[in-house]
Design a protein around this motif. Structure first.
Motif, PDB file in Angstrom:
ATOM      1  N   LYS A  41       0.988  -1.146   0.010  1.00  0.00           N
ATOM      2  CA  LYS A  41      -0.102   0.048  -0.019  1.00  0.00           C
ATOM      3  C   LYS A  41       0.854   1.201  -0.045  1.00  0.00           C
ATOM      4  N   ALA A  42       0.083   2.322  -0.741  1.00  0.00           N
ATOM      5  CA  ALA A  42       1.130   3.590  -0.615  1.00  0.00           C
ATOM      6  C   ALA A  42       1.153   4.421   0.664  1.00  0.00           C
ATOM      7  N   MET A  43       0.024   3.922   1.420  1.00  0.00           N
ATOM      8  CA  MET A  43      -0.250   4.561   2.600  1.00  0.00           C
ATOM      9  C   MET A  43      -0.640   3.727   3.715  1.00  0.00           C
ATOM     10  N   ARG A  44      -0.043   3.720   4.939  1.00  0.00           N
ATOM     11  CA  ARG A  44      -0.145   3.016   6.068  1.00  0.00           C
ATOM     12  C   ARG A  44      -0.059   3.661   7.214  1.00  0.00           C
ATOM     13  N   ILE A  45      -0.779   3.421   8.315  1.00  0.00           N
ATOM     14  CA  ILE A  45      -0.607   4.123   9.885  1.00  0.00           C
ATOM     15  C   ILE A  45       0.493   3.316  10.340  1.00  0.00           C
ATOM     16  N   VAL A  46       1.587   3.984  10.686  1.00  0.00           N
ATOM     17  CA  VAL A  46       2.769   3.558  11.431  1.00  0.00           C
ATOM     18  C   VAL A  46       2.745   3.192  12.790  1.00  0.00           C
ATOM     19  N   GLY A  47       1.809   4.414  13.458  1.00  0.00           N
ATOM     20  CA  GLY A  47       1.744   4.078  14.966  1.00  0.00           C
ATOM     21  C   GLY A  47       0.791   5.397  15.408  1.00  0.00           C
ATOM     22  N   GLY A  48       0.380   5.224  16.722  1.00  0.00           N
ATOM     23  CA  GLY A  48      -0.270   6.382  17.155  1.00  0.00           C
ATOM     24  C   GLY A  48      -0.393   6.371  18.873  1.00  0.00           C
ATOM     25  N   VAL A  49      -0.433   7.392  19.358  1.00  0.00           N
ATOM     26  CA  VAL A  49      -0.724   7.743  20.854  1.00  0.00           C
ATOM     27  C   VAL A  49      -2.254   8.434  21.185  1.00  0.00           C
ATOM     28  N   GLY A  50      -2.897   7.718  22.022  1.00  0.00           N
ATOM     29  CA  GLY A  50      -4.175   8.069  22.507  1.00  0.00           C
ATOM     30  C   GLY A  50      -3.931   9.151  23.648  1.00  0.00           C
ATOM     31  N   LEU A  51      -4.582  10.363  23.250  1.00  0.00           N
ATOM     32  CA  LEU A  51      -4.400  11.402  24.230  1.00  0.00           C
ATOM     33  C   LEU A  51      -5.339  11.693  25.329  1.00  0.00           C
ATOM     34  N   GLY A  52      -6.776  11.183  24.736  1.00  0.00           N
ATOM     35  CA  GLY A  52      -7.923  11.274  25.432  1.00  0.00           C
ATOM     36  C   GLY A  52      -8.975  10.703  24.798  1.00  0.00           C
ATOM     37  N   ILE A  59       0.819   8.752  13.176  1.00  0.00           N
ATOM     38  CA  ILE A  59       1.982   8.690  12.530  1.00  0.00           C
ATOM     39  C   ILE A  59       1.495   8.027  10.925  1.00  0.00           C
ATOM     40  N   VAL A  60       1.615   8.686   9.908  1.00  0.00           N
ATOM     41  CA  VAL A  60       1.121   8.024   8.858  1.00  0.00           C
ATOM     42  C   VAL A  60       2.270   8.208   7.777  1.00  0.00           C
ATOM     43  N   GLU A  61       2.538   6.839   7.041  1.00  0.00           N
ATOM     44  CA  GLU A  61       3.375   6.947   6.132  1.00  0.00           C
ATOM     45  C   GLU A  61       3.008   7.162   4.760  1.00  0.00           C
ATOM     46  N   ILE A  62       3.213   7.916   3.785  1.00  0.00           N
ATOM     47  CA  ILE A  62       2.493   8.099   2.668  1.00  0.00           C
ATOM     48  C   ILE A  62       3.719   8.231   1.549  1.00  0.00           C
ATOM     49  N   GLY A  63       3.991   7.258   0.734  1.00  0.00           N
ATOM     50  CA  GLY A  63       5.450   7.228  -0.110  1.00  0.00           C
ATOM     51  C   GLY A  63       6.516   7.235   0.843  1.00  0.00           C
ATOM     52  N   SER A  64       7.543   8.262   0.795  1.00  0.00           N
ATOM     53  CA  SER A  64       8.569   8.094   1.497  1.00  0.00           C
ATOM     54  C   SER A  64       8.488   9.218   2.625  1.00  0.00           C
ATOM     55  N   LYS A  65       7.397   9.748   2.957  1.00  0.00           N
ATOM     56  CA  LYS A  65       7.067  10.761   3.872  1.00  0.00           C
ATOM     57  C   LYS A  65       6.545  10.235   4.994  1.00  0.00           C
ATOM     58  N   LEU A  66       6.731  10.745   6.296  1.00  0.00           N
ATOM     59  CA  LEU A  66       5.899  10.604   7.309  1.00  0.00           C
ATOM     60  C   LEU A  66       5.053  11.816   7.941  1.00  0.00           C
ATOM     61  N   TYR A  67       3.907  11.701   7.999  1.00  0.00           N
ATOM     62  CA  TYR A  67       3.015  12.579   8.589  1.00  0.00           C
ATOM     63  C   TYR A  67       2.642  12.676   9.848  1.00  0.00           C
ATOM     64  N   ILE A  68       2.899  13.434  10.698  1.00  0.00           N
ATOM     65  CA  ILE A  68       2.278  13.411  12.228  1.00  0.00           C
ATOM     66  C   ILE A  68       1.028  14.261  12.165  1.00  0.00           C
ATOM     67  N   LEU A  69       0.020  13.544  12.479  1.00  0.00           N
ATOM     68  CA  LEU A  69      -1.263  14.140  12.371  1.00  0.00           C
ATOM     69  C   LEU A  69      -1.995  14.213  13.950  1.00  0.00           C
ATOM     70  N   GLY A  70      -2.773  15.179  13.996  1.00  0.00           N
ATOM     71  CA  GLY A  70      -3.449  15.343  15.330  1.00  0.00           C
ATOM     72  C   GLY A  70      -4.928  15.084  15.050  1.00  0.00           C
ATOM     73  N   VAL A  71      -5.489  13.938  15.540  1.00  0.00           N
ATOM     74  CA  VAL A  71      -6.784  13.507  15.169  1.00  0.00           C
ATOM     75  C   VAL A  71      -7.630  13.713  16.584  1.00  0.00           C
ATOM     76  N   GLY A  72      -8.798  14.774  16.220  1.00  0.00           N
ATOM     77  CA  GLY A  72      -9.837  14.701  17.171  1.00  0.00           C
ATOM     78  C   GLY A  72     -11.261  14.796  16.330  1.00  0.00           C
ATOM     79  N   GLU A  73     -11.790  16.038  16.769  1.00  0.00           N
ATOM     80  CA  GLU A  73     -12.897  16.334  16.047  1.00  0.00           C
ATOM     81  C   GLU A  73     -12.674  16.566  14.555  1.00  0.00           C
ATOM     82  N   ASP A  74     -11.283  17.131  14.263  1.00  0.00           N
ATOM     83  CA  ASP A  74     -11.039  17.221  12.891  1.00  0.00           C
ATOM     84  C   ASP A  74      -9.487  16.654  12.956  1.00  0.00           C
ATOM     85  N   ILE A  75      -9.036  16.818  11.530  1.00  0.00           N
ATOM     86  CA  ILE A  75      -7.428  16.172  11.609  1.00  0.00           C
ATOM     87  C   ILE A  75      -6.715  17.215  11.298  1.00  0.00           C
TER      88      ILE A  75
END
Length: 163
Positions: A41-52, A59-75
């Protein structure tokens, strides 16, 4: 051309075994195909931490980059990692954490089995205590029977005196 009942039964059993074997082989083949599909797959979830509740950092891997995303009511994109050295270090860290989690899970399973053994032993002791108590009560039963007969005789004597 008549075949016997047992011959037909044997044929049905053989066909049933062949069908079950084909299903098992198909499931294994599909499992391997899916494994390869998800790895490519071109995109996969590497890991995550629940904050509440309903909030986490992923942390999402797309291609050769890693994106750190804040997920809540919105992303929201918090950061983007494109440096190969940084990405490899982070991936190694996630692999180490995965191994530690696996070893933690195996340790928890070992503790569970140990606790279950101890619980089984305590139940065996309880059963032994119950068995001993039950045998004592059974041995005392003849004495109770004699006591009941004595009480009945006394009761009949008392009634005969009253009348």
């Amino acid at each position: 051309m008549e075949t016997s009942y047992y011959g037909q039964l044997l044929w049905v059993i053989i066909v049933l075994i062949a069908i079950i074997a084909a299903i098992v082989l198909l499931i294994r083949w599909l499992g391997r195909k899916n494994q390869h599909f998800f790895q490519k797959k071109a995109m996969r979830i590497v890991g995550g931490v629940g904050l509440g509740p309903s909030k986490s950092i992923q942390i999402v891997e797309i291609g050769s980059k890693l994106y750190i995303l804040g997920v809540g009511e919105d992303i929201n994109v918090i950061d983007t990692l494109a440096d190969p050295e940084e990405i490899s270090q982070l991936m190694k860290q996630f692999e180490l954490e995965g191994r530690e989690t696996a070893s933690l899970l195996s340790t928890i399973e070992k503790l569970k089995t140990r606790l279950n053994r101890n619980r089984a032993k305590s139940e065996e002791v309880d059963e032994a205590d119950f068995k001993q108590l039950f045998e004592q009560k059974l041995q005392g039963m003849p004495d109770r029977k004699e006591q009941m007969e004595d009480w009945l005789q006394e009761d009949t004597r008392d009634r005969s005196r009253d009348s």
